[in-house]
Design a protein around this motif. Structure first.
Motif, PDB file in Angstrom:
ATOM      1  N   ASN A   4       0.827  -1.207   0.000  1.00 30.71           N
ATOM      2  CA  ASN A   4       0.000   0.000   0.000  1.00 30.71           C
ATOM      3  C   ASN A   4       0.862   1.258   0.000  1.00 30.71           C
ATOM      4  O   ASN A   4       0.562   2.228  -0.682  1.00 30.71           O
ATOM      5  N   GLN A   5       1.926   1.259   0.781  1.00 29.21           N
ATOM      6  CA  GLN A   5       2.802   2.424   0.829  1.00 29.21           C
ATOM      7  C   GLN A   5       3.488   2.633  -0.516  1.00 29.21           C
ATOM      8  O   GLN A   5       3.644   3.757  -0.976  1.00 29.21           O
ATOM      9  N   ARG A   6       3.922   1.568  -1.128  1.00 33.61           N
ATOM     10  CA  ARG A   6       4.566   1.653  -2.432  1.00 33.61           C
ATOM     11  C   ARG A   6       3.593   2.198  -3.473  1.00 33.61           C
ATOM     12  O   ARG A   6       3.937   3.051  -4.287  1.00 33.61           O
ATOM     13  N   PHE A   7       2.364   1.725  -3.443  1.00 32.66           N
ATOM     14  CA  PHE A   7       1.337   2.191  -4.365  1.00 32.66           C
ATOM     15  C   PHE A   7       1.086   3.690  -4.179  1.00 32.66           C
ATOM     16  O   PHE A   7       1.009   4.435  -5.151  1.00 32.66           O
ATOM     17  N   ILE A   8       0.965   4.122  -2.947  1.00 28.93           N
ATOM     18  CA  ILE A   8       0.737   5.547  -2.657  1.00 28.93           C
ATOM     19  C   ILE A   8       1.931   6.373  -3.120  1.00 28.93           C
ATOM     20  O   ILE A   8       1.772   7.428  -3.726  1.00 28.93           O
ATOM     21  N   TYR A   9       3.131   5.910  -2.872  1.00 32.89           N
ATOM     22  CA  TYR A   9       4.338   6.621  -3.292  1.00 32.89           C
ATOM     23  C   TYR A   9       4.376   6.761  -4.815  1.00 32.89           C
ATOM     24  O   TYR A   9       4.620   7.844  -5.346  1.00 32.89           O
ATOM     25  N   ILE A  10       4.110   5.696  -5.532  1.00 33.52           N
ATOM     26  CA  ILE A  10       4.109   5.733  -7.000  1.00 33.52           C
ATOM     27  C   ILE A  10       3.012   6.660  -7.505  1.00 33.52           C
ATOM     28  O   ILE A  10       3.220   7.441  -8.433  1.00 33.52           O
ATOM     29  N   ALA A  11       1.847   6.600  -6.880  1.00 33.36           N
ATOM     30  CA  ALA A  11       0.737   7.463  -7.292  1.00 33.36           C
ATOM     31  C   ALA A  11       1.085   8.932  -7.081  1.00 33.36           C
ATOM     32  O   ALA A  11       0.799   9.779  -7.934  1.00 33.36           O
ATOM     33  N   LEU A  12       1.722   9.257  -5.972  1.00 30.10           N
ATOM     34  CA  LEU A  12       2.114  10.641  -5.705  1.00 30.10           C
ATOM     35  C   LEU A  12       3.169  11.133  -6.693  1.00 30.10           C
ATOM     36  O   LEU A  12       3.104  12.264  -7.175  1.00 30.10           O
ATOM     37  N   VAL A  13       4.126  10.306  -6.990  1.00 31.04           N
ATOM     38  CA  VAL A  13       5.164  10.673  -7.965  1.00 31.04           C
ATOM     39  C   VAL A  13       4.526  10.891  -9.337  1.00 31.04           C
ATOM     40  O   VAL A  13       4.816  11.874 -10.012  1.00 31.04           O
ATOM     41  N   LEU A  14       3.658   9.995  -9.748  1.00 32.00           N
ATOM     42  CA  LEU A  14       2.971  10.137 -11.023  1.00 32.00           C
ATOM     43  C   LEU A  14       2.134  11.415 -11.060  1.00 32.00           C
ATOM     44  O   LEU A  14       2.139  12.147 -12.059  1.00 32.00           O
ATOM     45  N   PHE A  15       1.424  11.696  -9.983  1.00 37.33           N
ATOM     46  CA  PHE A  15       0.618  12.910  -9.893  1.00 37.33           C
ATOM     47  C   PHE A  15       1.494  14.152 -10.032  1.00 37.33           C
ATOM     48  O   PHE A  15       1.179  15.072 -10.773  1.00 37.33           O
ATOM     49  N   TYR A  16       2.617  14.171  -9.343  1.00 34.16           N
ATOM     50  CA  TYR A  16       3.546  15.296  -9.406  1.00 34.16           C
ATOM     51  C   TYR A  16       4.078  15.497 -10.822  1.00 34.16           C
ATOM     52  O   TYR A  16       4.145  16.609 -11.326  1.00 34.16           O
ATOM     53  N   VAL A  17       4.446  14.417 -11.484  1.00 38.66           N
ATOM     54  CA  VAL A  17       4.966  14.502 -12.851  1.00 38.66           C
ATOM     55  C   VAL A  17       3.896  15.044 -13.784  1.00 38.66           C
ATOM     56  O   VAL A  17       4.151  15.950 -14.587  1.00 38.66           O
ATOM     57  N   LEU A  18       2.697  14.523 -13.695  1.00 36.76           N
ATOM     58  CA  LEU A  18       1.602  15.003 -14.550  1.00 36.76           C
ATOM     59  C   LEU A  18       1.268  16.465 -14.265  1.00 36.76           C
ATOM     60  O   LEU A  18       1.001  17.236 -15.183  1.00 36.76           O
TER      61      LEU A  18
END
Length: 123
Positions: A4-18
């Motif tokens: 879950n933490q990994r998923f949230i981290y990846i989602a946040l990074v993706l959101f920031y990039v977009l």
């Protein structure tokens, strides 16, 4: 890291990039009025349809649309929003040249926009 933490981290990074990509200030190529070719008819003047709409979309609408930071000052939503704010737009774009931020309009774009305003903003 838990799944879950990994998923949230990846989602946040993706959101920031977009988010970073969508807020770029890259400007489009110079907008040039497209004169329709009609046999037997002289060249037309700059119109909203052949020039101003594309210019506003590429140089202004990024900040001046609903939900954006500059929408509180002026919101672009078609020709009516331009004609009702003509004096303000003339002043900040053609006179003081404080807009668009970074003064990214070319001399040709400024000339064409001035022509459009001076000819009573033909559609």
């Amino acid at each position: 890291m838990k799944t879950n933490q990994r998923f949230i981290y990846i989602a946040l990074v993706l959101f920031y990039v977009l988010l970073s990509i969508s807020c770029s200030k890259r400007q489009a190529d110079e907008i040039v009025p497209q004169t329709p070719v009609t046999p037997g008819v002289g060249t037309s003047t700059v119109t909203y349809t052949n020039f101003t709409e594309a210019l506003i979309q590429t140089k202004c609408a990024g900040c001046h649309t609903a939900g954006r930071s500059a929408a509180a000052i002026w919101t672009f939503n078609g020709i009516a929003s331009i004609t009702s704010n003509e004096a303000r737009i003339r002043r900040v774009v053609l006179e003081t040249r404080s807009m668009p931020i970074g003064n990214s309009l070319t001399a040709a774009e400024l000339t064409s926009l001035r022509e459009w305003f001076d000819n009573n903003m033909p559609n």
